[in-house]
Design an enzyme around this catalytic site. Structure first.
Site, mmCIF file in Angstrom:
data_model
loop_
_atom_site.group_PDB
_atom_site.id
_atom_site.type_symbol
_atom_site.label_atom_id
_atom_site.label_comp_id
_atom_site.label_asym_id
_atom_site.label_seq_id
_atom_site.Cartn_x
_atom_site.Cartn_y
_atom_site.Cartn_z
ATOM 1 N N GLU A 280 46.142 117.009 20.628
ATOM 2 C CA GLU A 280 44.635 116.841 20.025
ATOM 3 C C GLU A 280 44.256 117.924 19.318
ATOM 4 O O GLU A 280 43.783 117.642 18.155
ATOM 5 C CB GLU A 280 43.890 116.188 21.000
ATOM 6 C CG GLU A 280 44.211 114.805 21.526
ATOM 7 C CD GLU A 280 44.081 113.719 20.486
ATOM 8 O OE1 GLU A 280 43.478 113.757 19.582
ATOM 9 O OE2 GLU A 280 44.368 112.418 21.158
ATOM 10 N N ARG A 284 43.813 118.399 15.014
ATOM 11 C CA ARG A 284 42.410 118.445 14.722
ATOM 12 C C ARG A 284 41.993 119.794 14.216
ATOM 13 O O ARG A 284 41.389 120.021 13.032
ATOM 14 C CB ARG A 284 41.526 117.667 15.654
ATOM 15 C CG ARG A 284 41.819 116.509 15.929
ATOM 16 C CD ARG A 284 40.629 115.769 16.761
ATOM 17 N NE ARG A 284 41.176 114.661 17.755
ATOM 18 C CZ ARG A 284 40.421 113.503 18.166
ATOM 19 N NH1 ARG A 284 38.904 113.559 17.846
ATOM 20 N NH2 ARG A 284 40.852 112.600 19.031
ATOM 21 N N ASP A 413 53.577 106.462 18.452
ATOM 22 C CA ASP A 413 53.378 106.095 17.258
ATOM 23 C C ASP A 413 53.777 107.292 16.188
ATOM 24 O O ASP A 413 54.652 107.094 15.501
ATOM 25 C CB ASP A 413 52.017 105.613 16.978
ATOM 26 C CG ASP A 413 51.045 106.382 17.319
ATOM 27 O OD1 ASP A 413 51.152 107.525 18.096
ATOM 28 O OD2 ASP A 413 49.738 106.362 17.227
ATOM 29 N N GLU A 549 43.518 103.841 10.704
ATOM 30 C CA GLU A 549 45.069 103.674 10.465
ATOM 31 C C GLU A 549 44.894 102.428 9.263
ATOM 32 O O GLU A 549 45.640 102.447 8.396
ATOM 33 C CB GLU A 549 45.443 102.958 11.704
ATOM 34 C CG GLU A 549 46.027 103.979 12.673
ATOM 35 C CD GLU A 549 45.006 104.572 13.574
ATOM 36 O OE1 GLU A 549 44.671 105.792 13.999
ATOM 37 O OE2 GLU A 549 43.875 104.041 13.435
ATOM 38 N N THR A 638 48.937 113.667 10.873
ATOM 39 C CA THR A 638 48.463 112.481 11.509
ATOM 40 C C THR A 638 46.746 112.665 11.838
ATOM 41 O O THR A 638 46.344 111.708 12.169
ATOM 42 C CB THR A 638 49.058 112.407 12.752
ATOM 43 O OG1 THR A 638 49.041 110.925 13.251
ATOM 44 C CG2 THR A 638 48.582 113.147 14.099
#
Length: 649
Positions: A280, A284, A413, A549, A638
């Site tokens: 994460e 980010r 994913d 998404e 992502t």
């Protein structure tokens, strides 16, 4: 002789009560006060205390009843009056603001100090900028905001990690405001006549509103709690601010960008005794800093990125070189999550774009080498099923665990996404990445693809020890965009056909909900039955976290096909966000029930990816300029942070 006198009468205590006014009664209240006071004094202490307690209890009940009814009745009256006064189909979106509007001039903002609490190191509290601006007013929909109870909830993070409710936060001093609750007729209101520029202005308006709430109530903290007008901490690193840097640049909000850059320069410090999640924080923070450097050219962001990257490296110090999920950026201590000894496959395979780019920019090879060693290791492992990977991997043995469970949802994913994007980032020179990606797409088709009843929606399910489940996370809606991106870069044309079919399904996951917003998880109907919907939702899965998404894939599909229906679909979703998640005082809140437009139940949390991804992809979707972050020049990580495709050597 006189008779003896009669015995004296016995003395008796008595109370004389005058039933008619005496000649001295003057009509005043003095006589009555003296009589009541005398009676009160004759009661025992226990009786007096009991009466006082009863009176206090009745007064408290009356006060609570008054507060409750005074909030509800006027709101109902205003709602009924508004329905009579307004047209049948009121516009959902507020009027777009001018690009140079100041963030604190938004309607609905009211001064309210942040509710401070402490979690983690004591030095995480950062003073927000001056918030002494005056409110300018509210539109009718915002004035009908409902109060929301503050109940602690466990929420699922961006890629499936559990985030606990913040402890110790204070309740607001006045009744918290929830987002407006329009009539169900507002659902589906479309404005196809709106031009791309008008729609982009609407995205800027939404960003400004979200940013105004963050700036006012959560400045320098990780995430805004818009309903309670406070904040929550995860890492204590200004997560929302860093995640939104490149969005502000792309939207042309240079004033806001400069203010945020000043905070990064003066306040962002990584020498803190705090654990961060490797995945994460990489996508980010590291990704956000690298993207801000590329767009602005300011070396400050690269320096911060290198400092942060160095602090993440201890996570790779494991027997297998598969990194731990968590690392303390102050002490360098790394460890697996508290709930398991494994790492998530998606997490350890979705940090490569950022670490590779950091090495390219700094010339320090250790970042790229550590990340690519993980990729090579996963490539050689057994336990896959036609390119599909399990969800967990052990950091000591380096082997897959929980074998036989395959999904494109949480914990797996972005593994598939980063196979393709690393291949594109490196100039299409790494054939093993492409081979793994193409094999995985074939595995998806063979094992996970089905069509629902009655309208034959194509969807991606899950496989558990040979048993198929018609369950699909909203996270899987990244796949249409990834397939379309691959087709654009020369992969088989049937990838684009599948992308179109899955895009229709992801839009229906939104469209078939009463609020027009997708739930976190859906189940598809596989048996033809009369009056049965394709999309079924369980009570525990009805929440919406403002995820990106669907609009991410809409952006890719529109960019590659030019079909304006994808813009219209994105416009519908933006209107639903504004209708059901926009909080009048600033910010947007995730909601707990996408099937109840009258009470969507705000969860009081605005994830950083709403600014970093959702609004960014909407803005790009509404642009007709293919050179705005060209997909032949940039690849998005992502978390939607654009990084350059490497030029041929």
């Amino acid at each position: 002789m006189y008779p003896p006198p009669p015995p004296p009468a016995p003395q008796r205590d008595f109370i004389s009560v005058t039933l008619s006014p005496s000649p001295g009664y003057d009509g005043s209240k003095g006589w009555r006060r003296r009589s009541c006071w005398r009676k009160w004094k004759q009661l025992s202490r226990f009786q007096r205390n009991a009466i006082l307690f009863l009176l206090a209890f009745l007064m408290l009940c009356g006060l609570l009843t008054y507060v409750s009814t005074s909030d509800q009745w006027p709101a109902e009256n205003r709602s009924a009056e508004g329905q009579r006064m307004r047209p049948a189909n009121p516009p959902v979106l507020p009027a777009p603001q001018k690009a140079d509007a100041h963030p604190e001039t938004f309607p609905g903002l009211s001064p309210q100090p942040p509710r401070h609490f402490r979690r983690g190191p004591p030095n995480l509290q950062i003073r927000a900028p001056d918030r002494a601006s005056k409110d300018r007013g509210q539109d009718e929909a915002e004035r009908r905001a409902d109060a929301v109870d503050e109940k602690g909830q466990r929420t699922i993070s961006w890629r499936g990690a559990v985030m606990e409710p913040e402890q110790g936060s204070e309740l607001p001093s006045r009744k918290a405001e929830g987002p407006p609750r329009p009539s169900p007729q507002a659902l589906g209101i479309q404005n196809p006549a709106a031009s791309p520029k008008e729609r982009q202005k609407a995205v800027i308006d939404a960003f400004r509103h979200a940013w105004a709430g963050y700036r006012k109530f959560a400045w320098g903290h990780d995430e805004l709690r818009p309903v309670s007008r406070s904040f929550s901490e995860w890492f204590g690193l200004g997560l929302t601010l860093i995640d939104a840097l490149d969005t502000m640049w792309i939207l042309g909000l240079k004033k806001e960008f400069e203010e945020a850059k000043k905070w990064v320069s003066k306040k962002l410090e990584f020498q803190k005794n705090v654990d961060v999640n490797l995945f994460e924080s990489t996508i980010r923070i590291l990704g956000g800093l690298l993207s801000a450097f590329h767009l602005s050219g300011d070396v400050l962001f690269l320096q911060k990125a290198e400092d942060f990257g160095n602090r993440l490296m201890p996570a790779f110090q494991t027997p297998s070189k598969i990194p731990y999920s968590d690392v303390n950026i102050g002490t360098g201590a790394a460890h697996p999550p508290r709930w398991t000894s494994d790492s998530t496959v998606a997490e350890v395979t979705s940090i490569q774009l950022e670490f590779r780019e950091l090495s390219r920019l700094t010339g320090v090879k250790k970042f790229q080498e550590a990340a690519e060693e993980v990729t090579r290791h996963i490539h050689s492992l057994s336990g896959k099923k036609d390119g599909l990977v399990p969800m967990f991997i052990n950091t000591h043995s380096g082997l897959f665990t929980h074998l036989g469970v395959f999904t494109l949802g949480a914990r797996a994913d972005s593994y598939y996404e980063y196979l393709l994007k690393q291949w594109i980032q490196g100039g299409k020179k790494e054939p093993q990445l492409l081979e793994d990606y193409l094999e995985a797409v074939e595995g998806i088709k063979r094992h996970l693809l089905r069509r629902s009843e009655p309208t034959k929606l194509t969807f991606v399910g899950e496989l558990t020890h040979g048993r198929f489940s018609a369950k699909m996370d909203h996270l899987v809606c990244f796949l249409p965009g990834t397939l379309a991106l691959g087709a654009h870069h020369g992969l088989p044309a049937d990838h684009m056909e599948l992308a179109r079919a899955l895009m229709d399904t992801c839009y229906q996951m939104n469209r078939q909900m009463e609020t027009g917003l997708s739930p976190e998880i859906v189940h598809f109907n596989l048996s033809p039955q009369p009056a049965q919907k394709d999309v079924l939702v369980k009570a525990a899965d009805r929440h919406n976290l403002l995820r990106p998404e669907t609009v991410e894939s809409l952006f890719y599909l529109y960019r590659f096909t030019g079909d304006r229906k994808y813009q219209d679909w994105g416009w519908d979703i933006l209107q639903s966000f504004n209708t059901y998640t926009r909080v009048p005082s600033g910010g947007y809140s995730s909601i707990s029930n996408v099937q109840d437009p009258s009470n969507p139940q705000p969860r009081d949390k605005m994830e950083s990816f709403f600014l970093g991804e959702t609004l960014k992809y909407l803005y790009l979707l509404f642009s007709d300029d293919p050179n705005l972050l060209s997909l032949d020049t940039y690849v998005f990580n992502t978390e939607a942070h654009p990084l350059p495709i490497w030029a041929p050597a």
